[in-house]
Design a protein around this motif. Sequence first.
Motif, short mmCIF file in Angstrom:
data_model
loop_
_atom_site.label_atom_id
_atom_site.label_comp_id
_atom_site.label_asym_id
_atom_site.label_seq_id
_atom_site.Cartn_x
_atom_site.Cartn_y
_atom_site.Cartn_z
N GLY A 1 0.79 -1.23 0.00
CA GLY A 1 0.00 0.00 0.00
C GLY A 1 0.82 1.27 0.00
N GLU A 2 1.87 1.31 0.80
CA GLU A 2 2.66 2.53 0.93
C GLU A 2 3.86 2.54 -0.01
OE1 GLU A 2 2.19 5.31 2.92
OE2 GLU A 2 0.19 4.44 3.13
N LEU A 3 4.58 1.44 -0.04
CA LEU A 3 5.84 1.42 -0.77
C LEU A 3 5.64 1.34 -2.28
CD1 LEU A 3 8.77 1.47 0.30
CD2 LEU A 3 8.86 -0.98 -0.12
N LYS B 1 4.41 7.47 -3.36
CA LYS B 1 5.16 8.34 -2.46
C LYS B 1 6.67 8.12 -2.58
CE LYS B 1 1.49 8.37 1.05
NZ LYS B 1 1.15 8.01 2.46
N PHE B 2 7.08 6.97 -3.12
CA PHE B 2 8.49 6.61 -3.11
C PHE B 2 9.03 6.53 -4.53
CE2 PHE B 2 6.80 4.97 0.86
CZ PHE B 2 7.76 5.40 1.78
N ASP B 3 10.22 7.04 -4.70
CA ASP B 3 10.94 6.94 -5.97
C ASP B 3 11.75 5.65 -5.95
OD1 ASP B 3 12.47 7.18 -8.20
OD2 ASP B 3 13.53 8.99 -7.59
N LEU B 4 11.24 4.63 -6.60
CA LEU B 4 11.86 3.31 -6.57
C LEU B 4 12.77 3.08 -7.78
CD1 LEU B 4 8.86 1.15 -5.28
CD2 LEU B 4 10.72 2.21 -3.97
N VAL B 5 13.27 4.18 -8.34
CA VAL B 5 14.17 4.10 -9.48
C VAL B 5 15.56 4.60 -9.12
CG1 VAL B 5 14.61 4.87 -11.84
CG2 VAL B 5 12.28 4.33 -11.12
N ASP C 1 15.69 5.39 0.73
CA ASP C 1 14.63 5.95 1.57
C ASP C 1 13.52 4.93 1.80
OD1 ASP C 1 13.36 8.25 2.93
OD2 ASP C 1 11.89 8.10 1.31
N ALA C 2 13.22 4.12 0.80
CA ALA C 2 12.20 3.08 0.96
C ALA C 2 12.64 2.06 2.01
CB ALA C 2 11.93 2.39 -0.37
#
Length: 475
Positions: free
Chosen positions: A131-133, A138-142, A149-150
């Motif tokens: 849901g959040e990650l 909300k998170f830049d997963l690149v 940060d994740a």
Amino acid sequence: MMDNSLSNPYVSTHHEPGKYETHDGIISPQGPLNILSKMEIAKLLDASQSGLYHLFRSCSLAVLNCGNYLDDGKELLERYPDFSIGLVQEERGIKLAIKNAPASAFVDGKMIKGISEHLFTVLRDVIYASGELQSSGKFDLVTTKGLTDAVFQMLRNAGMLVPGLDPNLVVCWGGHSISRGEYDYTKEVGYQLGLRGLDICTGCGPGAMKGPMKGATIGHAKQRIPGGRYIGITEPGIIAAEAPNPIVNQLTIMPDIEKRLEAFVRTGHGIIVFPGGAGTAEEILYILGILLHPENSDIPFPLIFTGPKNSADYFLRIHEFIGQTLGEKAQRLYRIIIDEPDTVAREMVAGIRQVREFRKHTDDAYYFNWQLRINEDFQQPFMPTHENMKNLALHKTQPDHLLAANLRRAFSGIVAGNVKEEGIRAIEEFGVFELDGDIEIMQPVDELLASFAAQNRMKLPGKAYHPCYKILKQV
């Protein structure tokens, strides 16, 4: 959703001939998670939404199977095909309703408290990661910063990051399939660490992950140290092979192996490596690859390889492999100590003292190593498909830290083929993985893996090992 009319939390036991004994029950929350939104509950139970319920079910079954040594995620699901878990929503919060759970999770009809805590940890982390990650945006997963940060947010949500504590967390890596003598040695090292006030973080499973924790509990008790931390960090693909042991009092389930590994090195203040197999080799290559990065050359990070006398040849083989592939610079990043638990503990204390001084001097947090450079080659999830495995860049015409990253991926794929449900199914459908590269790399890889298989380090004792890989050697 399961029947909300169940009121007696431990109502039945099932034990049919030829089947494994099971229990039903309704479990109240252990820990802070006791409120979920209706949307979260619907998402969790709707198997059509990204397979979230399947993920929750498989991780929960692994937790409940604690103590039943099994290192095959596919076999575990096949042992308990009728296992189910659902949420019971009440005005005061939620409960978990389980059916056909492994009976070993219960004592006199009541679930072991540590297992109950771990069960709600699964619920917490599966929901947060989805849901959040992954879905919130909300998170830049690149980018590397976004991925770090994740990892930070996952650890903070799990209560792993505690400000105000001096550095004292030792990460212990090693195999779940080790000999009794090696296991006893991990306990002795853990005992020596506990006597010196050090806490333990492992992959949370059996073998070399349980032993240091068990030893540390005695060391802490003798020193009258309350509140010892026994941290377990796992991920969905590996949890069935390394079910959390009940000593773990803080558990988190990271979304993938890359975030799990980063969580270890960001939170730990030093690492001890015990004997293991392909998974331990993956961990060694991960930390060496990070420490080989030029930007990390001045950051203190104690790294010790250790085992009893009969493990000396194992570490000699590891040392030779590292020299053949990554060179002498990588060999200088660790120290090998054989059959001296107290020396291991003293060296770790001295190393962590340097870590504390460095963090204090550079104004870095004690609870999270922000300064360590971890680039995307170690962060982006690697999918061990047959194509990806064969296309790995396994040659020396690249910086050492990038070669370490690709070797890490190769061993990660072998772990998937050995114990992870999706990896095992892929091997069954398409055949073994093929690894291709320069002969000066592939020959040492082949020899190391063969030594693991010969020493029964690829599967639990008593199980025949059928390689999930084939080495192709380019001249």
